[in-house]
Every structure is written in C-alpha cells, then in structure tokens.
Motif scaffolding. Structure first.
Motif, PDB file in Angstrom:
ATOM      1  N   GLY A 101      -1.094   4.054 -10.623  1.00 34.81           N
ATOM      2  CA  GLY A 101      -2.146   3.890  -9.587  1.00 34.81           C
ATOM      3  C   GLY A 101      -2.600   2.454  -9.288  1.00 34.81           C
ATOM      4  O   GLY A 101      -2.977   2.152  -8.040  1.00 34.81           O
ATOM      5  N   GLN A 102      -2.778   1.722 -10.311  1.00 35.28           N
ATOM      6  CA  GLN A 102      -3.296   0.344 -10.153  1.00 35.28           C
ATOM      7  C   GLN A 102      -2.178  -0.673  -9.404  1.00 35.28           C
ATOM      8  O   GLN A 102      -2.645  -1.690  -9.180  1.00 35.28           O
ATOM      9  CB  GLN A 102      -3.847  -0.528 -11.740  1.00 35.28           C
ATOM     10  N   ASP A 103      -1.030  -0.139  -9.298  1.00 41.22           N
ATOM     11  CA  ASP A 103       0.075  -1.024  -8.795  1.00 41.22           C
ATOM     12  C   ASP A 103       0.115  -0.526  -7.276  1.00 41.22           C
ATOM     13  O   ASP A 103       0.908  -1.198  -6.487  1.00 41.22           O
ATOM     14  CB  ASP A 103       1.520  -0.706  -9.312  1.00 41.22           C
ATOM     15  N   LYS A 110       0.643  -3.331   0.221  1.00 40.71           N
ATOM     16  CA  LYS A 110       1.054  -4.682   0.598  1.00 40.71           C
ATOM     17  C   LYS A 110       2.247  -5.157   0.289  1.00 40.71           C
ATOM     18  O   LYS A 110       2.977  -6.142  -0.006  1.00 40.71           O
ATOM     19  CB  LYS A 110       0.375  -5.634  -0.382  1.00 40.71           C
ATOM     20  N   ALA A 111       3.349  -4.072   0.766  1.00 37.23           N
ATOM     21  CA  ALA A 111       4.842  -4.206   0.581  1.00 37.23           C
ATOM     22  C   ALA A 111       5.572  -5.419   1.228  1.00 37.23           C
ATOM     23  O   ALA A 111       6.288  -6.157   0.628  1.00 37.23           O
ATOM     24  CB  ALA A 111       5.463  -2.829   0.793  1.00 37.23           C
ATOM     25  N   GLY A 112       4.838  -5.567   2.426  1.00 34.61           N
ATOM     26  CA  GLY A 112       5.241  -6.706   3.443  1.00 34.61           C
ATOM     27  C   GLY A 112       6.017  -6.384   4.620  1.00 34.61           C
ATOM     28  O   GLY A 112       6.080  -5.151   4.834  1.00 34.61           O
ATOM     29  N   LYS A 113       6.085  -7.445   5.446  1.00 35.29           N
ATOM     30  CA  LYS A 113       6.637  -6.895   6.992  1.00 35.29           C
ATOM     31  C   LYS A 113       8.067  -6.543   6.784  1.00 35.29           C
ATOM     32  O   LYS A 113       8.801  -7.204   6.076  1.00 35.29           O
ATOM     33  CB  LYS A 113       6.516  -8.335   7.552  1.00 35.29           C
ATOM     34  N   GLU A 173       5.330  -1.002   6.488  1.00 36.95           N
ATOM     35  CA  GLU A 173       4.487  -2.073   6.422  1.00 36.95           C
ATOM     36  C   GLU A 173       3.123  -1.438   6.091  1.00 36.95           C
ATOM     37  O   GLU A 173       2.058  -1.844   6.789  1.00 36.95           O
ATOM     38  CB  GLU A 173       4.509  -2.741   7.814  1.00 36.95           C
ATOM     39  N   GLY A 174       3.096  -0.525   5.003  1.00 37.41           N
ATOM     40  CA  GLY A 174       1.892  -0.134   4.577  1.00 37.41           C
ATOM     41  C   GLY A 174       1.126   1.266   5.123  1.00 37.41           C
ATOM     42  O   GLY A 174       0.198   1.824   4.644  1.00 37.41           O
ATOM     43  N   ASP A 175       1.974   1.539   6.399  1.00 37.05           N
ATOM     44  CA  ASP A 175       1.253   2.782   7.137  1.00 37.05           C
ATOM     45  C   ASP A 175       2.280   3.912   6.708  1.00 37.05           C
ATOM     46  O   ASP A 175       3.572   3.960   6.873  1.00 37.05           O
ATOM     47  CB  ASP A 175       1.229   2.409   8.664  1.00 37.05           C
TER      48      ASP A 175
END
Length: 241
Positions: A101-103, A110-113, A173-175
């Motif tokens: 969970g903390q990762d 924030k995996a990236g564009k 992208e985080g979504d």
C-alpha cells in the motif's frame, strides 16, 4: 581519339615536342584521377547511407564524412541517441512487480507520462488469483512498455472483501481507465492467457496481436456443439411415431 598512353611513333613525336607529357607523368595523373573518383564514390556511398546507420556505425564511419556531411551526421547521431533513450524507457519493465500500500502512490499515481499500469489485487490461497498472476507474468514479458504490478488486496485497500478477488485495475498516467472485479468477470479457472490479454487490450493498455476474442471462438464451438446435439423437428417427429 588516340590514346595518349599508347606506345606509338606519333605519341613519341608529340612527347619530344612537349605536346604530350612523359608516359610516367600520364600514368601518375591517371592513377590520381582514378583514386579521386574512387574517393568521390566512397563519399557518395557514405552520404547516401548514413541516414540508415546505427549509432555505432555513425561513430565507426566518422572519419569518412566530409565537411558538408558533418551537420547532417550530427543531427542523425542525436536522433539515434534520442531513439535509444526512448527505447530504454519504453522497455524498462518486462516483469510483474510486487508492491504494498505504501508504494501505491509512487508506482501507480506517479507512474509517469504515457505509462499504462495494470494492478492486480490478489490474495494467496485463491487459485484464480494465482492463475492470473501467472498469466500477467507472461504478459509483462510480452509488453515491456507496460507496468504490471500486483499487491495483496488488504495492503492496498483495508478490509477489501475476498469475494471481489481477483480484481484488476488499469490506469493511464495515474487515472483509472478500466476495472475487472470478481471471478465471474474472468470466467473462472478456464481463463487462458490469450483471453486475459484480449480483455486488457480492450482498455487500450496493450496492443494485442490477437485477431479476435479467444473466448468468442470457444463460445462459437460450444454453440455449434449444442446445435449438433439437439434433434431436429423431423427427427423428433419420427421418434414420436
């Protein structure tokens, strides 16, 4: 036109009068002209092909380029370096990563564009979860530009109910873009890797090379089998008689 290098009486007269240079001089001039022609051909060959050279080939042939090519070659070298870096970034995954969970924020939000993330929430002791982890491991190798991760469900979402497992969330992208929750969505233990690949591909996360849904093929076969086993009206009538 008579060859000035020919050993003829007329050429000898012309040489004595200084009209033709000595034979040795002619030979030297001829050799120099031939060498210059070969050099031009080599340069043309290099100019013609450096667009297709790899970064290593550009460096190996650097001494062959003339001044006119230096700017173009520099541009192509920078382009090759950029392509190499992009490939390194694109293919930096290739295996399924275990997180807690903390990762989550770092690895998913924030995996990236331009990065797709496929997260599998699972629990040990649930056979379908184990099967899906095996399939995802193979898909991670097949699609190294996609981040495949797995996590024990309750480490990411406290009190997440086991009845919802397995669960797959797909992010870009985080979504979140798609989610598959519960065993019925996956079709149980008969789930194949191709079927899972097709299901994930429908979200846009991966570009499958499968031409059609593998489950559709199975369904078509089952329907065909059922039709063959059901008696026709005429057969039914004859049995009644």
């Amino acid at each position: 036109m008579q060859d000035p290098n020919a050993d003829t009486e007329w050429n000898d007269i012309l040489r004595k009068k200084g009209i033709l240079p000595p034979k040795e001089k002619l030979k030297e001039d001829e050799n120099a002209a031939e060498e210059q022609e070969q050099q031009v051909l080599r340069q043309k060959s290099v100019v013609k092909t450096y667009e297709d050279m790899t970064l290593e080939e550009l460096e190996e042939n650097e001494d062959e380029f003339n001044e006119e090519d230096e700017q173009a070659v520099k541009m192509y070298r920078q382009q090759r370096i950029a392509e190499w870096k992009a490939l390194q970034i694109k293919n930096k995954f290739g295996e399924i990563l275990e997180i807690s969970g903390q990762d989550y924020v770092q690895e998913v939000t924030k995996a990236g564009k331009g990065i797709w993330v496929i997260l599998h929430l699972y629990k040990q002791g649930i056979p379908l979860c184990t099967l899906i982890n095996q399939h995802l491991s193979g898909l991670a190798r097949k699609f190294p530009d996609v981040k495949f991760i797995k996590a024990i469900s309750t480490t990411c979402i406290p009190n997440y109910p086991d009845r919802n497992l397995p669960t797959i969330f797909i992010y870009f992208e985080g979504d979140i873009k798609a989610q598959f929750v519960g065993p019925l969505v996956f079709g149980g233990m008969n789930l194949t890797r191709d079927e899972l690949e097709w299901k994930i591909s429908e979200s846009g996360a991966i570009k499958t090379d499968l031409e059609e849904n593998p489950r559709k093929q199975i369904q078509d076969q089952l329907i065909s089998s059922v039709r063959c086993s059901v008696p026709t009206r005429r057969d039914s009538d004859s049995e009644d008689d």
